[in-house]
Motif scaffolding. Structure first.
Motif, PDB file in Angstrom:
ATOM      1  N   ILE A 226       0.857  -1.198   0.000  1.00  0.00           N
ATOM      2  CA  ILE A 226       0.000   0.000   0.000  1.00  0.00           C
ATOM      3  C   ILE A 226       0.887   1.241   0.000  1.00  0.00           C
ATOM      4  CG2 ILE A 226      -1.896   1.158   1.180  1.00  0.00           C
ATOM      5  CD1 ILE A 226      -2.240  -1.623   2.681  1.00  0.00           C
ATOM      6  N   ARG A 227       0.628   2.145  -0.930  1.00  0.00           N
ATOM      7  CA  ARG A 227       1.449   3.353  -1.025  1.00  0.00           C
ATOM      8  C   ARG A 227       1.304   4.183   0.255  1.00  0.00           C
ATOM      9  NH1 ARG A 227      -0.895   5.135  -6.264  1.00  0.00           N
ATOM     10  NH2 ARG A 227      -1.487   6.941  -5.017  1.00  0.00           N
ATOM     11  N   ALA A 228       2.393   4.892   0.612  1.00  0.00           N
ATOM     12  CA  ALA A 228       2.399   5.675   1.860  1.00  0.00           C
ATOM     13  C   ALA A 228       1.283   6.721   1.869  1.00  0.00           C
ATOM     14  CB  ALA A 228       3.754   6.339   2.039  1.00  0.00           C
ATOM     15  N   ASP A 229       1.000   7.328   0.725  1.00  0.00           N
ATOM     16  CA  ASP A 229      -0.032   8.377   0.693  1.00  0.00           C
ATOM     17  C   ASP A 229      -1.443   7.782   0.687  1.00  0.00           C
ATOM     18  OD1 ASP A 229       0.588   7.362  -1.861  1.00  0.00           O
ATOM     19  OD2 ASP A 229      -0.489   9.004  -2.813  1.00  0.00           O
ATOM     20  N   VAL A 230      -1.538   6.470   0.542  1.00  0.00           N
ATOM     21  CA  VAL A 230      -2.848   5.807   0.478  1.00  0.00           C
ATOM     22  C   VAL A 230      -3.231   5.259   1.849  1.00  0.00           C
ATOM     23  CG1 VAL A 230      -3.952   3.702  -0.431  1.00  0.00           C
ATOM     24  CG2 VAL A 230      -2.732   5.224  -1.991  1.00  0.00           C
ATOM     25  N   ILE A 231      -2.195   4.831   2.589  1.00  0.00           N
ATOM     26  CA  ILE A 231      -2.460   4.037   3.791  1.00  0.00           C
ATOM     27  C   ILE A 231      -3.330   4.767   4.819  1.00  0.00           C
ATOM     28  CG2 ILE A 231      -0.453   4.470   5.314  1.00  0.00           C
ATOM     29  CD1 ILE A 231      -0.196   1.280   5.201  1.00  0.00           C
ATOM     30  N   GLU A 232      -3.148   6.103   4.980  1.00  0.00           N
ATOM     31  CA  GLU A 232      -3.955   6.750   6.026  1.00  0.00           C
ATOM     32  C   GLU A 232      -5.390   7.003   5.600  1.00  0.00           C
ATOM     33  OE1 GLU A 232      -1.963  10.943   4.972  1.00  0.00           O
ATOM     34  OE2 GLU A 232      -1.068   8.959   5.130  1.00  0.00           O
ATOM     35  N   LYS A 233      -5.641   6.889   4.268  1.00  0.00           N
ATOM     36  CA  LYS A 233      -7.007   7.154   3.795  1.00  0.00           C
ATOM     37  C   LYS A 233      -7.713   5.877   3.375  1.00  0.00           C
ATOM     38  CE  LYS A 233      -4.936  10.293   1.133  1.00  0.00           C
ATOM     39  NZ  LYS A 233      -4.645  11.039  -0.044  1.00  0.00           N
ATOM     40  N   ILE A 234      -7.035   4.768   3.571  1.00  0.00           N
ATOM     41  CA  ILE A 234      -7.499   3.531   2.932  1.00  0.00           C
ATOM     42  C   ILE A 234      -8.916   3.108   3.362  1.00  0.00           C
ATOM     43  CG2 ILE A 234      -6.513   1.788   4.502  1.00  0.00           C
ATOM     44  CD1 ILE A 234      -5.407   0.462   1.867  1.00  0.00           C
ATOM     45  N   PHE A 235      -9.300   3.438   4.613  1.00  0.00           N
ATOM     46  CA  PHE A 235     -10.640   3.029   5.062  1.00  0.00           C
ATOM     47  C   PHE A 235     -11.679   4.131   4.870  1.00  0.00           C
ATOM     48  CE2 PHE A 235      -7.784   0.292   7.611  1.00  0.00           C
ATOM     49  CZ  PHE A 235      -8.245  -0.931   7.151  1.00  0.00           C
ATOM     50  N   HIS A 236     -11.263   5.264   4.295  1.00  0.00           N
ATOM     51  CA  HIS A 236     -12.228   6.348   4.077  1.00  0.00           C
ATOM     52  C   HIS A 236     -13.209   5.967   2.977  1.00  0.00           C
ATOM     53  CE1 HIS A 236      -9.498   9.799   5.726  1.00  0.00           C
ATOM     54  NE2 HIS A 236      -9.652   8.804   6.572  1.00  0.00           N
ATOM     55  N   PRO A 237     -14.501   6.298   3.182  1.00  0.00           N
ATOM     56  CA  PRO A 237     -15.452   5.999   2.119  1.00  0.00           C
ATOM     57  C   PRO A 237     -15.143   6.816   0.867  1.00  0.00           C
ATOM     58  CG  PRO A 237     -16.467   7.310   3.849  1.00  0.00           C
ATOM     59  CD  PRO A 237     -15.119   6.918   4.344  1.00  0.00           C
ATOM     60  N   PHE A 238     -15.332   6.205  -0.272  1.00  0.00           N
ATOM     61  CA  PHE A 238     -15.148   6.815  -1.600  1.00  0.00           C
ATOM     62  C   PHE A 238     -13.684   7.072  -1.941  1.00  0.00           C
ATOM     63  CE2 PHE A 238     -19.317   8.251   0.019  1.00  0.00           C
ATOM     64  CZ  PHE A 238     -20.097   7.436  -0.788  1.00  0.00           C
ATOM     65  N   PHE A 239     -12.765   6.563  -1.116  1.00  0.00           N
ATOM     66  CA  PHE A 239     -11.354   6.709  -1.483  1.00  0.00           C
ATOM     67  C   PHE A 239     -10.948   5.516  -2.340  1.00  0.00           C
ATOM     68  CE2 PHE A 239      -6.957   5.536  -1.036  1.00  0.00           C
ATOM     69  CZ  PHE A 239      -6.354   6.686  -1.506  1.00  0.00           C
ATOM     70  N   THR A 240     -10.489   5.792  -3.548  1.00  0.00           N
ATOM     71  CA  THR A 240     -10.058   4.717  -4.433  1.00  0.00           C
ATOM     72  C   THR A 240      -8.914   5.184  -5.317  1.00  0.00           C
ATOM     73  OG1 THR A 240     -10.761   3.142  -6.139  1.00  0.00           O
ATOM     74  CG2 THR A 240     -11.812   5.292  -6.215  1.00  0.00           C
ATOM     75  N   HIS A 260     -18.720  -5.663  14.985  1.00  0.00           N
ATOM     76  CA  HIS A 260     -18.355  -6.841  15.783  1.00  0.00           C
ATOM     77  C   HIS A 260     -17.592  -6.433  17.046  1.00  0.00           C
ATOM     78  CE1 HIS A 260     -19.251  -9.185  12.158  1.00  0.00           C
ATOM     79  NE2 HIS A 260     -19.211 -10.264  12.896  1.00  0.00           N
ATOM     80  N   GLY A 261     -17.373  -5.124  17.231  1.00  0.00           N
ATOM     81  CA  GLY A 261     -16.577  -4.661  18.380  1.00  0.00           C
ATOM     82  C   GLY A 261     -15.092  -4.861  18.148  1.00  0.00           C
ATOM     83  N   GLY A 262     -14.701  -5.049  16.890  1.00  0.00           N
ATOM     84  CA  GLY A 262     -13.296  -5.321  16.590  1.00  0.00           C
ATOM     85  C   GLY A 262     -12.588  -4.135  15.962  1.00  0.00           C
ATOM     86  N   THR A 263     -11.318  -4.371  15.596  1.00  0.00           N
ATOM     87  CA  THR A 263     -10.540  -3.323  14.919  1.00  0.00           C
ATOM     88  C   THR A 263      -9.862  -3.938  13.702  1.00  0.00           C
ATOM     89  OG1 THR A 263      -8.601  -3.864  16.239  1.00  0.00           O
ATOM     90  CG2 THR A 263      -9.989  -2.052  17.034  1.00  0.00           C
ATOM     91  N   ILE A 264      -9.545  -3.078  12.731  1.00  0.00           N
ATOM     92  CA  ILE A 264      -8.808  -3.553  11.560  1.00  0.00           C
ATOM     93  C   ILE A 264      -7.691  -2.574  11.245  1.00  0.00           C
ATOM     94  CG2 ILE A 264     -10.548  -2.517   9.994  1.00  0.00           C
ATOM     95  CD1 ILE A 264      -9.724  -4.783   7.985  1.00  0.00           C
ATOM     96  N   THR A 265      -6.545  -3.108  10.885  1.00  0.00           N
ATOM     97  CA  THR A 265      -5.424  -2.249  10.486  1.00  0.00           C
ATOM     98  C   THR A 265      -4.862  -2.738   9.156  1.00  0.00           C
ATOM     99  OG1 THR A 265      -3.999  -3.657  11.805  1.00  0.00           O
ATOM    100  CG2 THR A 265      -4.655  -1.571  12.800  1.00  0.00           C
ATOM    101  N   ALA A 266      -4.325  -1.789   8.402  1.00  0.00           N
ATOM    102  CA  ALA A 266      -3.693  -2.131   7.128  1.00  0.00           C
ATOM    103  C   ALA A 266      -2.215  -1.813   7.258  1.00  0.00           C
ATOM    104  CB  ALA A 266      -4.307  -1.300   6.015  1.00  0.00           C
ATOM    105  N   ALA A 267      -1.378  -2.682   6.712  1.00  0.00           N
ATOM    106  CA  ALA A 267       0.073  -2.441   6.799  1.00  0.00           C
ATOM    107  C   ALA A 267       0.760  -3.092   5.614  1.00  0.00           C
ATOM    108  CB  ALA A 267       0.606  -3.028   8.105  1.00  0.00           C
ATOM    109  N   ASN A 268       2.037  -2.776   5.471  1.00  0.00           N
ATOM    110  CA  ASN A 268       2.847  -3.449   4.456  1.00  0.00           C
ATOM    111  C   ASN A 268       3.718  -4.483   5.140  1.00  0.00           C
ATOM    112  OD1 ASN A 268       2.002  -2.149   2.049  1.00  0.00           O
ATOM    113  ND2 ASN A 268       3.053  -0.302   2.761  1.00  0.00           N
ATOM    114  N   ARG A 269       3.918  -5.623   4.468  1.00  0.00           N
ATOM    115  CA  ARG A 269       4.739  -6.673   5.071  1.00  0.00           C
ATOM    116  C   ARG A 269       6.206  -6.427   4.726  1.00  0.00           C
ATOM    117  NH1 ARG A 269       2.972 -11.368   1.892  1.00  0.00           N
ATOM    118  NH2 ARG A 269       3.497 -12.820   3.555  1.00  0.00           N
TER     119      ARG A 269
END
Ligand code: ADP
Length: 281
Positions: A226-240, A260-269
């Motif tokens: 995931i590109r650095a400029d994408v990662i902070e907006k990745i869960f925003h609606p209508f961001f593509t 579900h009371g959970g959390t999700i994170t996106a990262a690069n491996r």
């Protein structure tokens, strides 16, 4: 006249004992201070995350209300266009070229309808009806629904680390949507990769640390990451970043995980590719 006799060696011994006790007390104080400080910074991070969550909810509630209204307004005329396009296609059966055009209108309308459905799913207040679910079975269902796209993108699946008997408390209908969206994104991301296109899904019950008693589900790919400029907006609606994307896939995933009371994170491996990690209580 009596004089008090000084016992210098005794005094020194006492002094040493006092110093040692003082040093030990200082050490203990330092340890508890360090412990307190780490707890303070953990709580601060937690508060920060909660504040962000609250801000996001506030923004989404306003956006959601508007989007839901628009979606409802669009749905009715879309239904009519679909109906007339189908009628037209039937009437033009003897004129293949014209019939083809009517068919294209129908297809485009179905695409729009899918976007409107996504918008409604995203804006609706959803309730997760959690029930003990065999995770391997749920993944198999999602894989079978995504099989067309996974095959077209040449994706190899690695599901071997999911224990067949692992049962997780989740809403199977909603969580299948989570898996589907993440899988399809991974397939899109890997479609142009010249190397192995591997999609790995893992699930485990955590038993240590702050996360003990939770489940962790991971969906990892070997795409470009995931590109650095994408990662902070990745869960925003209508961001593509896709030409034909709606930017609602991950917003829906986030919405369902939160329900579900959970959390999700996106990262690069470190070894390349993206990984989405979901923690469920
Ligand atoms: P859409 O798929 O319509 O673009 P999403 O909300 O599902 O909407 O995804 C938003 C964006 O996040 C994508 O356009 C893409 O840039 C990025 N993204 C999502 N999944 C991945 C992935 N596995 N690898 C790299 N980038 C990703």
């Amino acid at each position: 006249m009596t004089t008090a006799t000084l016992q210098p060696s005794m005094k020194l011994e006492d002094f040493r004992r006092i110093i040692t006790a003082y040093q030990q007390a200082t050490e203990r104080l330092k340890d508890s201070h360090d412990l307190l400080m780490s707890e303070v910074s953990r709580l601060r991070a937690e508060l920060e995350a909660k504040n962000q969550q609250f801000e996001r909810r506030k923004r989404l509630a306003a956006l959601g209300e508007m989007a839901a209204g628009v979606a409802h307004e669009i749905r009715n005329p879309l239904g009519s266009i679909q109906l007339y396009a189908d009628l037209l296609a039937r009437q033009l059966q003897d004129e293949p070229k014209k019939c083809d055009l009517a068919g294209k209108i129908g297809k485009a309308v179905r695409g729009l309808d899918a976007i409107v459905s996504d918008m409604l799913t995203f804006t609706r207040v959803i309730e997760a009806n959690r029930t003990p679910t065999r995770f391997a079975d749920l993944v198999a269902e999602a894989v079978s629904e995504a099989s067309g796209r996974l095959e077209t993108s040449g994706v190899t699946l690695n599901l071997g680390q999911i224990a067949p008997a692992l049962t997780i408390d989740l809403d199977p209908r909603l969580f299948k949507r989570v898996l589907l969206n993440l899988m399809l994104n991974a397939a899109d991301a890997m479609a142009d990769q010249p190397i192995t296109r591997m999609l790995t899904i893992t699930a485990e019950a955590l038993s240590t640390g702050h996360e003990a008693g939770r489940w962790r589900v991971r969906v990892a790919d070997t795409g470009p990451g995931i590109r650095a400029d994408v990662i902070e907006k990745i869960f925003h609606p209508f961001f593509t970043t896709k030409d034909h994307g709606t930017g609602l896939g991950l917003a829906i995933v986030h919405h369902i995980v939160e329900a579900h009371g959970g959390t999700i994170t996106a990262a690069n491996r470190a070894e390349g590719g993206a990984v989405f990690a979901i923690l469920l209580p």
